[in-house]
Motif scaffolding. Structure first.
Motif, PDB file in Angstrom:
ATOM      1  N   ALA A   1      15.354   5.029  -1.367  1.00 16.41           N
ATOM      2  CA  ALA A   1      15.622   4.895   0.069  1.00 16.41           C
ATOM      3  C   ALA A   1      16.953   4.181   0.294  1.00 16.41           C
ATOM      4  O   ALA A   1      16.988   3.038   0.736  1.00 16.41           O
ATOM      5  CB  ALA A   1      14.483   4.145   0.737  1.00 16.41           C
ATOM      6  N   PRO A   2      18.063   4.857  -0.024  1.00 12.09           N
ATOM      7  CA  PRO A   2      19.367   4.210   0.107  1.00 12.09           C
ATOM      8  C   PRO A   2      19.711   3.823   1.547  1.00 12.09           C
ATOM      9  O   PRO A   2      20.616   3.014   1.766  1.00 12.09           O
ATOM     10  CB  PRO A   2      20.346   5.253  -0.441  1.00 12.09           C
ATOM     11  CG  PRO A   2      19.625   6.543  -0.365  1.00 12.09           C
ATOM     12  CD  PRO A   2      18.171   6.234  -0.492  1.00 12.09           C
TER      13      PRO A   2
ATOM     14  N   VAL B   1       9.923  -2.934   3.293  1.00 14.18           N
ATOM     15  CA  VAL B   1       9.304  -3.264   2.005  1.00 14.18           C
ATOM     16  C   VAL B   1       9.897  -4.567   1.489  1.00 14.18           C
ATOM     17  O   VAL B   1      11.060  -4.879   1.751  1.00 14.18           O
ATOM     18  CB  VAL B   1       9.487  -2.104   0.990  1.00 14.18           C
ATOM     19  CG1 VAL B   1      10.946  -1.797   0.737  1.00 14.18           C
ATOM     20  CG2 VAL B   1       8.754  -2.359  -0.310  1.00 14.18           C
ATOM     21  N   PHE B   2       9.078  -5.339   0.769  1.00 10.18           N
ATOM     22  CA  PHE B   2       9.549  -6.591   0.187  1.00 10.18           C
ATOM     23  C   PHE B   2       8.900  -6.819  -1.165  1.00 10.18           C
ATOM     24  O   PHE B   2       7.866  -6.228  -1.490  1.00 10.18           O
ATOM     25  CB  PHE B   2       9.280  -7.781   1.121  1.00 10.18           C
ATOM     26  CG  PHE B   2       7.812  -8.071   1.333  1.00 10.18           C
ATOM     27  CD1 PHE B   2       7.121  -8.937   0.500  1.00 10.18           C
ATOM     28  CD2 PHE B   2       7.126  -7.461   2.369  1.00 10.18           C
ATOM     29  CE1 PHE B   2       5.772  -9.197   0.693  1.00 10.18           C
ATOM     30  CE2 PHE B   2       5.768  -7.710   2.574  1.00 10.18           C
ATOM     31  CZ  PHE B   2       5.097  -8.579   1.730  1.00 10.18           C
TER      32      PHE B   2
ATOM     33  N   GLY C   1       5.069  -5.459  -1.093  1.00  4.20           N
ATOM     34  CA  GLY C   1       4.438  -5.391   0.216  1.00  4.20           C
ATOM     35  C   GLY C   1       5.223  -4.548   1.192  1.00  4.20           C
ATOM     36  O   GLY C   1       6.430  -4.362   1.051  1.00  4.20           O
ATOM     37  N   PHE C   2       4.517  -4.029   2.181  1.00  5.21           N
ATOM     38  CA  PHE C   2       5.107  -3.203   3.221  1.00  5.21           C
ATOM     39  C   PHE C   2       4.763  -3.806   4.574  1.00  5.21           C
ATOM     40  O   PHE C   2       3.637  -4.247   4.792  1.00  5.21           O
ATOM     41  CB  PHE C   2       4.573  -1.770   3.127  1.00  5.21           C
ATOM     42  CG  PHE C   2       4.993  -1.078   1.865  1.00  5.21           C
ATOM     43  CD1 PHE C   2       6.159  -0.328   1.820  1.00  5.21           C
ATOM     44  CD2 PHE C   2       4.240  -1.203   0.706  1.00  5.21           C
ATOM     45  CE1 PHE C   2       6.556   0.298   0.644  1.00  5.21           C
ATOM     46  CE2 PHE C   2       4.631  -0.580  -0.469  1.00  5.21           C
ATOM     47  CZ  PHE C   2       5.794   0.167  -0.495  1.00  5.21           C
TER      48      PHE C   2
ATOM     49  N   LEU D   1       5.604   5.445  -2.761  1.00 11.92           N
ATOM     50  CA  LEU D   1       5.293   4.582  -1.621  1.00 11.92           C
ATOM     51  C   LEU D   1       6.516   4.327  -0.759  1.00 11.92           C
ATOM     52  O   LEU D   1       6.452   4.398   0.478  1.00 11.92           O
ATOM     53  CB  LEU D   1       4.700   3.257  -2.095  1.00 11.92           C
ATOM     54  CG  LEU D   1       3.271   3.305  -2.628  1.00 11.92           C
ATOM     55  CD1 LEU D   1       2.932   2.024  -3.389  1.00 11.92           C
ATOM     56  CD2 LEU D   1       2.296   3.532  -1.477  1.00 11.92           C
ATOM     57  N   VAL D   2       7.640   4.040  -1.391  1.00 11.42           N
ATOM     58  CA  VAL D   2       8.877   3.767  -0.641  1.00 11.42           C
ATOM     59  C   VAL D   2       9.311   5.018   0.123  1.00 11.42           C
ATOM     60  O   VAL D   2       9.667   4.934   1.301  1.00 11.42           O
ATOM     61  CB  VAL D   2       9.983   3.247  -1.573  1.00 11.42           C
ATOM     62  CG1 VAL D   2      11.325   3.187  -0.856  1.00 11.42           C
ATOM     63  CG2 VAL D   2       9.615   1.873  -2.124  1.00 11.42           C
ATOM     64  N   ARG D   3       9.267   6.163  -0.519  1.00  6.84           N
ATOM     65  CA  ARG D   3       9.658   7.405   0.177  1.00  6.84           C
ATOM     66  C   ARG D   3       8.733   7.679   1.363  1.00  6.84           C
ATOM     67  O   ARG D   3       9.191   8.092   2.431  1.00  6.84           O
ATOM     68  CB  ARG D   3       9.662   8.576  -0.803  1.00  6.84           C
ATOM     69  CG  ARG D   3      10.863   8.534  -1.719  1.00  6.84           C
ATOM     70  CD  ARG D   3      10.947   9.751  -2.608  1.00  6.84           C
ATOM     71  NE  ARG D   3      12.152   9.670  -3.428  1.00  6.84           N
ATOM     72  CZ  ARG D   3      12.251  10.179  -4.642  1.00  6.84           C
ATOM     73  NH1 ARG D   3      11.229  10.822  -5.187  1.00  6.84           N
ATOM     74  NH2 ARG D   3      13.371  10.054  -5.333  1.00  6.84           N
TER      75      ARG D   3
END
Length: 149
Positions: free
Chosen positions: A71-72, A94-95, A110-111, A143-145
């Motif tokens: 996720a740039p 996200v962290f 975490g989100f 998950l990030v996508r």
């Protein structure tokens, strides 16, 4: 009978929690300064990762690469002293929380509510992270996508 532990002050917060709140206040002051750049956030994230214990540092580095590759469009910045990644509105998506942050036995991916992970009336927004593997990397990227979709 007192409900305050030796690590919790009279205000109900542990020393670690108070430190995180102070870090967040400093982050907000830095964000408010004119001329604050995206590069400042990246530098803060990399500095924070460098300060972590070796096992946490390895995980944080891998999470950083996975998030910035998948996720740039997310902007790295610290959030309560943790590496985090924000959307264009500046909201944390996200962290990564290292295990040493609050003396936990595992790190956490975490989100926040800006993440698009909704799935009915109940879905996970936090994951224990103890080791990195190809399977973990694949799941983190998925998950990030999904979070930025």
């Amino acid at each position: 009978m007192s409900t305050t532990s030796s690590t919790t002050g009279s205000d109900g917060f542990s020393a670690e929690e108070r430190a995180a709140m102070k870090e967040r206040a400093a982050e907000l002051r830095a964000e408010g300064r004119k001329g604050a750049k995206q590069a400042d956030g990246l530098e803060a994230v990399l500095d924070r990762i460098a300060q972590m214990a070796p096992d946490d540092r390895v995980l944080a580095e891998r999470v950083h690469v996975a998030v910035t590759t998948a996720a740039p469009q997310l902007t790295p910045k610290t959030w309560y002293g943790m590496p985090a990644y924000a959307n264009a509105d500046g909201k944390i998506v996200v962290f990564f929380q290292d295990s040493g942050k609050f003396n936990y036995r595992y790190s956490t991916l975490g989100f926040q509510d800006a993440a698009n992970l909704d799935d009915g009336d109940l879905w996970p927004v936090s994951y224990a992270l103890r080791a990195w593997s190809p399977e973990v990397e694949k799941r983190v990227v998925e998950l990030v996508r999904a979070a930025v979709s």
